[in-house]
Design an enzyme around this catalytic site. Sequence first.
Site, PDB file in Angstrom:
ATOM      1  N   GLU A 164      -0.809  -8.402   3.433  1.00  0.00           N
ATOM      2  CA  GLU A 164      -0.813  -9.113   4.744  1.00  0.00           C
ATOM      3  C   GLU A 164      -2.053  -9.799   5.040  1.00  0.00           C
ATOM      4  O   GLU A 164      -2.062 -10.401   6.189  1.00  0.00           O
ATOM      5  CB  GLU A 164      -0.111  -7.906   5.809  1.00  0.00           C
ATOM      6  CG  GLU A 164      -1.035  -6.936   6.352  1.00  0.00           C
ATOM      7  CD  GLU A 164      -1.577  -5.864   5.432  1.00  0.00           C
ATOM      8  OE1 GLU A 164      -2.263  -5.077   5.888  1.00  0.00           O
ATOM      9  OE2 GLU A 164      -1.157  -5.844   4.242  1.00  0.00           O
ATOM     10  N   HIS A 210      -3.572  -4.900   0.261  1.00  0.00           N
ATOM     11  CA  HIS A 210      -2.760  -5.118   1.666  1.00  0.00           C
ATOM     12  C   HIS A 210      -2.699  -6.822   1.691  1.00  0.00           C
ATOM     13  O   HIS A 210      -3.275  -7.330   2.011  1.00  0.00           O
ATOM     14  CB  HIS A 210      -3.901  -4.618   2.827  1.00  0.00           C
ATOM     15  CG  HIS A 210      -3.551  -3.275   3.186  1.00  0.00           C
ATOM     16  ND1 HIS A 210      -2.752  -2.924   4.194  1.00  0.00           N
ATOM     17  CD2 HIS A 210      -4.509  -2.253   2.786  1.00  0.00           C
ATOM     18  CE1 HIS A 210      -3.100  -1.554   4.200  1.00  0.00           C
ATOM     19  NE2 HIS A 210      -3.873  -1.105   3.207  1.00  0.00           N
ATOM     20  N   CYS A 235       0.818  -1.193   0.068  1.00  0.00           N
ATOM     21  CA  CYS A 235      -0.017   0.163   0.060  1.00  0.00           C
ATOM     22  C   CYS A 235       0.727   1.214  -0.039  1.00  0.00           C
ATOM     23  O   CYS A 235       1.595   1.527  -1.080  1.00  0.00           O
ATOM     24  CB  CYS A 235      -0.940  -0.092   1.064  1.00  0.00           C
ATOM     25  SG  CYS A 235      -2.522   1.134   0.896  1.00  0.00           S
TER      26      CYS A 235
END
Length: 238
Positions: A215, A213, A113
């Site tokens: 993660e 994102h 990001c």
Amino acid sequence: MANRPLIGLTTYRESIRWGKWHMPALFTPETYVSAVDRAGGEPLLLPTALGHARSAVLALVDGLLVVGGADIAAENYGERTQPETDPRPVRDRGELEALDYALGNDLPVLGVCRGMQLINVHAGGSLIQHLPTQVGHHEHLRTPGEFGSHPVRVDQASRISTVVGPGPVVTTYHHQGIGRLGSGLKAVAWADDGVIEAVESTTHSYVIGVQWHAERDDGTPLIEAFVEQCARRKAKWP
């Protein structure tokens, strides 16, 4: 993973609450730390949010994960800050220094990001400061404080396509995006509206940035692939 690679994660500096306290703190959201740990890496939080990187600490790590967060100051790419932008110039300085070190030493780098945007700015690129003014909608950040999702189209010749496939649905939360692409970077994924969703370096061994994102992805495959790359580098250069 035996002899786990040490992964440096950049940090936020924000005013936060815990218990009876409300004060500035340096931190990284737990989702990044857990994703690196699950992927077989040893997470190390770097004090980049203080505004400078420490080369003695960076010399220990096998890879750099530049995490998400608030906006990058427009002065870093030669523009005036627009009203919709909420920059963190002190943090910018520390993370740009960390990128200087990582790229100068050919460390694997993954930007998530804001991290992808910072990679682009470091390479001399620019940002769209508020996407709705250009794309005419709020699909990249529908509701403040809530992640959204949308599909992306991935270049099948890219490195990340071997990890996420040609058309993944990704987790999104951002109101800025890449404007002018930086030197030595190649766009390799796009949203339906044309916003660049991923970049790869054409001049370094492993530098990847994704606007989404990663993660929070199911199984965090991009984090796993990044940690594996760091492990290979560690095995080659113990």
